[in-house]
Write a protein that holds these residues in place. Structure first.
Motif, short mmCIF file in Angstrom:
data_model
loop_
_atom_site.label_atom_id
_atom_site.label_comp_id
_atom_site.label_asym_id
_atom_site.label_seq_id
_atom_site.Cartn_x
_atom_site.Cartn_y
_atom_site.Cartn_z
N ARG A 7 63.59 32.03 23.51
CA ARG A 7 64.00 33.43 23.50
C ARG A 7 62.81 34.25 23.97
NH1 ARG A 7 66.62 35.61 19.53
NH2 ARG A 7 67.01 33.81 18.25
N ARG A 104 63.56 44.31 16.04
CA ARG A 104 62.77 43.14 16.41
C ARG A 104 61.31 43.48 16.66
NH1 ARG A 104 64.16 40.39 21.04
NH2 ARG A 104 63.52 38.47 20.07
N TYR A 260 62.76 37.87 5.84
CA TYR A 260 64.15 38.34 5.87
C TYR A 260 64.86 38.02 4.56
CZ TYR A 260 68.79 39.40 7.59
OH TYR A 260 70.03 39.96 7.76
N ARG A 261 64.63 36.83 4.04
CA ARG A 261 65.33 36.44 2.81
C ARG A 261 64.78 37.12 1.57
NH1 ARG A 261 67.23 30.67 4.10
NH2 ARG A 261 66.73 30.60 6.30
N VAL B 12 72.45 28.30 7.64
CA VAL B 12 71.49 29.10 6.88
C VAL B 12 71.84 28.96 5.41
CG1 VAL B 12 70.72 31.44 6.35
CG2 VAL B 12 71.13 30.78 8.72
N THR B 67 74.49 37.74 8.71
CA THR B 67 73.55 36.64 8.82
C THR B 67 73.54 36.08 10.24
OG1 THR B 67 73.95 36.10 6.52
CG2 THR B 67 72.92 34.40 7.85
N ALA B 70 71.59 38.36 12.41
CA ALA B 70 70.15 38.24 12.14
C ALA B 70 69.58 36.99 12.80
CB ALA B 70 69.89 38.23 10.64
N VAL B 71 70.36 35.91 12.78
CA VAL B 71 69.91 34.67 13.42
C VAL B 71 69.82 34.87 14.94
CG1 VAL B 71 70.63 32.32 13.99
CG2 VAL B 71 70.70 33.10 11.63
N LEU B 72 70.84 35.52 15.51
CA LEU B 72 70.82 35.76 16.95
C LEU B 72 69.64 36.66 17.34
CD1 LEU B 72 74.60 36.36 17.75
CD2 LEU B 72 73.20 34.38 18.34
N ALA B 73 69.33 37.62 16.47
CA ALA B 73 68.26 38.56 16.77
C ALA B 73 66.89 37.93 16.58
CB ALA B 73 68.38 39.80 15.88
N GLY B 74 66.83 36.75 15.95
CA GLY B 74 65.55 36.13 15.71
C GLY B 74 64.84 36.70 14.50
N LEU B 75 65.59 37.44 13.67
CA LEU B 75 64.99 38.02 12.47
C LEU B 75 64.98 37.00 11.34
CD1 LEU B 75 66.89 41.42 12.65
CD2 LEU B 75 64.45 41.08 13.09
N LEU B 76 65.90 36.06 11.44
CA LEU B 76 66.06 35.06 10.39
C LEU B 76 66.08 33.69 11.05
CD1 LEU B 76 66.83 34.18 7.50
CD2 LEU B 76 69.19 34.72 8.06
N GLU B 77 65.20 32.82 10.59
CA GLU B 77 65.17 31.49 11.18
C GLU B 77 66.14 30.58 10.43
OE1 GLU B 77 61.67 28.29 11.92
OE2 GLU B 77 61.30 30.39 12.39
N PRO B 78 67.06 29.94 11.15
CA PRO B 78 68.04 29.11 10.45
C PRO B 78 67.39 27.87 9.84
CG PRO B 78 68.30 28.88 12.82
CD PRO B 78 67.27 29.95 12.59
N ASP B 79 68.01 27.34 8.79
CA ASP B 79 67.49 26.13 8.18
C ASP B 79 67.76 24.91 9.04
OD1 ASP B 79 66.65 26.88 5.21
OD2 ASP B 79 68.42 28.04 5.73
#
Lengths: 263, 262
Positions: A7, A104, A260-261, B12, B67, B70-79
């Motif tokens: 990305r 972002r 975030y979490r 996630v 959620t 947020a994952v698409l935006a890169g704000l949250l990294e998926p598990d």
């Protein structure tokens, strides 16, 4: 584990400076716009402390340090700057959930903005030192050229420290109280109202590793003693600043994924 | 068709107790090796979205829509899983992040544009167009706290849709301002999409959403249960929500639970 996907970065490198300057400007404007006395407020605190310390240590304790009010300012202003910059940097991430979770923007900019916002107040207070220098008629020498370097090293050090504590503060809520306590202890470990010469020789080389004490010493060297800071002092500052920047960056990078979490 | 978004088997996990702690609690959990029970906010979601495509994400509260954004935006990294987004990404997830009531309109405009990643020169060049769009001429010198909430949203929206983007993520904010302004926002988003900008919208079923998005994705308990044309998804989802389609209730999976230590 998640595979890192491709990305584009959140922000073009060339735009980072713009967002940092806008955020610093915002802090400055918000702080002073609604105050009738404006910038004067950032001088009131050091002036009060100087008056108080000068009274106690020249009238009660009879200190022999010359230009005592100026001496106190050379210690107090760096100390105040450090404590405020560090504390605001520590809470910068947890107090801006909107900037962490909804846009972002690179989060590592937040503690940087805190440090730089406080630097503006620092400049205002440094003018106070220069005013006293002029008042006492103390000569200004070429050694002043050291000031930007040693203050720059201090900024690097605080940013590194702020990266570490701001990310830790998101995970564990007590961090800001730890920071406040450390600041309280630190007041006595910086030569603000006593002189470095009073520190027992066996502690001096360790004492110099405290970057706030080192900054105060170097500032006193330049302004009051008309000489360059000793090279070993500058090396110690450089070493400590470098180590803290690397360590802080590493801690921040590791904890950033949880922001975030947790917010 | 060229793809703008590819996500594969993304999961996630949320641990409700895994939020901020006091030091005492943190050390306790560390020492006893306890890991909190969690649930999947997203469970093995795979999705591809083409360039210039409009995707509407629908689902009940807590289905994982935000959620996913947020994952698409890169704000949250998926598990688990991989995410790939091509091109410049912009978010319309909360209008006016960073706005301050004591700053005036111009100052907030610059600040918000900077936060969204615009360059200084771009802001200078587009400031007039942004104010035109927001219809706020004559108000911009005033502090933001004197604006009505509608005016604040108009300013924020105007700034956000003037950022360049190849992918735009929109969360529940299509209803901005009065009917006339909504129409304008809608037109602007259509324009962006026709220029090749990919839209991902989380929103309620509406005529506006239908014209923006040709495709629908229905999330239920973190799983993608339907990925089809917007009309099909909207129809199925609406009848499900109205409870008219009993067999769907039974067919849909329950929330997957992830237990401690897993």
């Amino acid at each position: 584990m998640a595979r890192p996907g491709a990305r584009q970065p959140a922000m073009r490198r060339s735009n980072l400076g713009f967002v940092v300057s806008e955020l610093v400007l915002k802090d400055f404007k918000v702080r002073y716009r609604n105050m009738s006395l404006g910038v004067f407020w950032s001088l009131l605190n050091p002036l009060t402390m100087v008056a108080l310390l000068t009274f106690v240590f020249t009238k009660i304790f009879r200190s022999q340090i010359p230009y005592y009010p100026l001496y106190v300012l050379c210690g107090l202003i760096p100390y105040n700057f450090f404590t405020l910059a560090w504390l605001t940097a520590t809470t910068s991430v947890s107090e801006n959930p909107a900037l962490v979770k909804k846009v972002r923007m690179p989060t590592a900019l937040l503690p940087l903005v805190s440090v730089l916002s406080n630097t503006i107040h620092l400049f205002i207070q440094l003018l106070l030192i220069l005013a006293l220098v002029a008042w006492y008629g103390i000569p200004v020498t070429w050694h002043y050229a050291w000031l930007p370097l040693i203050w720059g090293l201090e900024l690097v050090f605080i940013y590194g420290l702020g990266l570490a504590t701001s990310s830790l503060h998101v995970v564990v809520r007590d961090v800001r109280y730890v920071v406040e306590s450390v600041n309280l202890v630190l007041f006595w470990l910086v030569p603000i109202f006593y002189s470095f010469a009073m520190v027992p020789p066996e502690f001096r080389s360790l004492y110099e590793f405290n970057p706030v004490a080192a900054l105060v010493l170097a500032t006193q060297n330049v302004i009051l003693e008309h000489r360059s800071p000793r090279p070993v002092l500058v090396w110690k500052m450089t070493l400590v600043a470098g180590v803290f920047l690397l360590a802080g960056g590493w801690i921040f990078a590791r904890l950033r994924k949880r922001f975030y979490r947790y917010l | 068709m060229q793809e703008a978004i590819r996500i594969e088997n993304v999961s996630v996990i949320y641990r409700p107790k895994g939020s901020r702690k006091l030091l005492r609690q943190y050390l306790q959990d560390r020492l006893t090796g306890r890991r909190d029970e969690g649930f999947y906010a997203l469970h093995e979601v795979t999705l591809r979205v083409g360039r210039g495509e409009g995707l509407a994400v629908v689902g009940a509260n807590g289905a994982g829509k935000s959620t996913l954004l947020a994952v698409l935006a890169g704000l949250l990294e998926p598990d688990e899983g991989a995410v790939q987004v091509d091109g410049r990404l912009s978010t319309l997830m909360e209008l006016g992040s960073g706005f301050h009531p004591d700053l005036n309109g111009w100052e907030n405009l610059r600040l918000y544009a900077a936060i969204l990643g615009m360059a200084r020169a771009e802001v200078k060049q587009r400031a007039e167009a942004i104010v035109d769009f927001a219809e706020l001429h004559g108000y911009m010198e005033q502090p933001l706290r004197t604006f009505s909430s509608g005016m604040v949203l108009r300013l924020a929206f105007a700034v956000a849709v003037h950022a360049d983007c190849d992918v735009l993520l929109i969360d529940e904010i299509l209803a901005v301002g009065d009917a006339a302004f909504q129409k304008k926002c809608h037109r602007r988003l259509m324009e962006l999409r026709d220029r090749g900008c990919t839209l991902v919208c989380v929103s309620h079923i509406s005529a506006m959403l239908e014209s923006l998005c040709g495709r629908g994705l229905w999330l239920h308990h973190g799983r993608a249960v339907m990925d089809a044309s917007y009309q099909e998804v909207a129809a199925a989802y609406t009848s499900f929500m109205n409870g008219t389609d009993r067999h769907l209730w039974d067919a849909l999976p329950a929330a997957p639970v992830r237990t401690a230590g897993a």
